[in-house]
Design a protein around this motif. Structure first.
Motif, mmCIF file in Angstrom:
data_model
loop_
_atom_site.group_PDB
_atom_site.id
_atom_site.type_symbol
_atom_site.label_atom_id
_atom_site.label_comp_id
_atom_site.label_asym_id
_atom_site.label_seq_id
_atom_site.Cartn_x
_atom_site.Cartn_y
_atom_site.Cartn_z
ATOM 1 N N CYS A 91 0.805 -1.003 -0.007
ATOM 2 C CA CYS A 91 0.120 0.016 -0.160
ATOM 3 C C CYS A 91 0.964 1.137 0.048
ATOM 4 O O CYS A 91 1.604 1.398 0.732
ATOM 5 N N GLY A 123 -0.077 -0.538 7.522
ATOM 6 C CA GLY A 123 -1.579 -0.710 7.707
ATOM 7 C C GLY A 123 -2.068 0.321 8.701
ATOM 8 O O GLY A 123 -3.101 0.485 8.736
ATOM 9 N N THR A 147 -6.248 3.282 11.383
ATOM 10 C CA THR A 147 -6.008 2.164 10.334
ATOM 11 C C THR A 147 -6.110 2.710 9.062
ATOM 12 O O THR A 147 -6.861 3.577 8.796
ATOM 13 N N CYS A 148 -5.192 2.417 7.950
ATOM 14 C CA CYS A 148 -5.203 2.864 6.688
ATOM 15 C C CYS A 148 -6.504 2.470 5.873
ATOM 16 O O CYS A 148 -7.116 1.363 6.121
ATOM 17 N N CYS A 191 -6.329 0.225 2.432
ATOM 18 C CA CYS A 191 -5.774 -1.219 2.315
ATOM 19 C C CYS A 191 -6.575 -1.892 3.584
ATOM 20 O O CYS A 191 -6.423 -3.195 3.750
ATOM 21 N N GLY A 238 -5.963 -1.719 6.501
ATOM 22 C CA GLY A 238 -4.984 -2.227 7.905
ATOM 23 C C GLY A 238 -4.233 -3.484 7.251
ATOM 24 O O GLY A 238 -3.346 -4.007 8.099
ATOM 25 N N ASN A 239 -4.490 -3.922 6.212
ATOM 26 C CA ASN A 239 -3.715 -4.977 5.751
ATOM 27 C C ASN A 239 -2.325 -4.821 5.181
ATOM 28 O O ASN A 239 -1.303 -5.655 5.159
ATOM 29 N N GLY A 240 -2.029 -3.544 4.780
ATOM 30 C CA GLY A 240 -0.761 -3.241 4.334
ATOM 31 C C GLY A 240 -0.237 -3.568 2.698
ATOM 32 O O GLY A 240 0.442 -3.160 2.199
#
Length: 179
Positions: A7, A14, A34-35, A38, A40-42
């Motif tokens: 990301c 994330g 949290t992003c 994405c 929070g997945n990165g």
């Protein structure tokens, strides 16, 4: 088939830092959150570029709209129809350039076709490639054309790929029709 990338908004962590300020703007601080891009997945999942137009959305000397990706430069819903469903009667979502509606039907089976890649003056110097294609028709206005079939696109979708595509907003309703 789908491309996973780090990301760019959170650099793969994330978490993004968001600046907040007090009511009067005197105090500023950064709060981790949290992003949104994405979740929070990165990692983000992207659609691959179209192999026929090389991501440009246009093909040929006259710069016509690429029918494989419908001018977007990326794989669209047609690219995710599994090969075994590329038969007459299968419906899929795609915007019609004539009427603007979004439903198409496959009207022919897979057929081979000679596609000219370059338009040299001497015919023997032209680059010609044999590709597979299907004929499709807009269900609203009847506008029809051929779409080339890329073998790397029309594969069986895994549950993970299906979930990623649905999260991206890709219409996969053709899985549930004509069964």
């Amino acid at each position: 088939m789908l491309i996973k990338k780090t990301c760019p908004f959170c650099q793969g962590t994330g978490i993004r830092m968001v600046q907040t300020s007090s009511m009067f703007g005197l105090l500023r601080k950064e709060i981790p959150t949290t992003c949104d891009e994405c979740n929070g997945n990165g990692q983000i999942v992207e659609l691959p570029s179209c192999a026929f137009c090389e991501g440009q959305g246009l093909v040929g000397n006259e710069r016509e709209i690429c029918r494989a990706c419908n001018g977007t430069g990326r794989v669209d819903t047609f690219g995710f129809v599994p090969r075994e469903l590329l038969r007459p009667g299968t419906l899929f979502a795609r915007r019609c350039d004539q009427c603007g509606e979004g439903s198409f039907e496959i009207v022919s089976g897979i057929e081979e076709h000679k596609m000219t890649r370059s338009w040299e003056r001497e015919e023997e110097l032209r680059q010609i490639e044999v590709v597979e294609r299907v004929k499709v028709r807009c269900t609203n206005c009847g506008h029809s054309y051929h779409i080339p079939v890329a073998p790397e696109w029309h594969v069986k979708l895994t549950p993970e790929m299906t979930g990623n595509l649905e999260n991206m907003g890709v219409d996969l309703s053709f899985f549930y029709e004509n069964r």
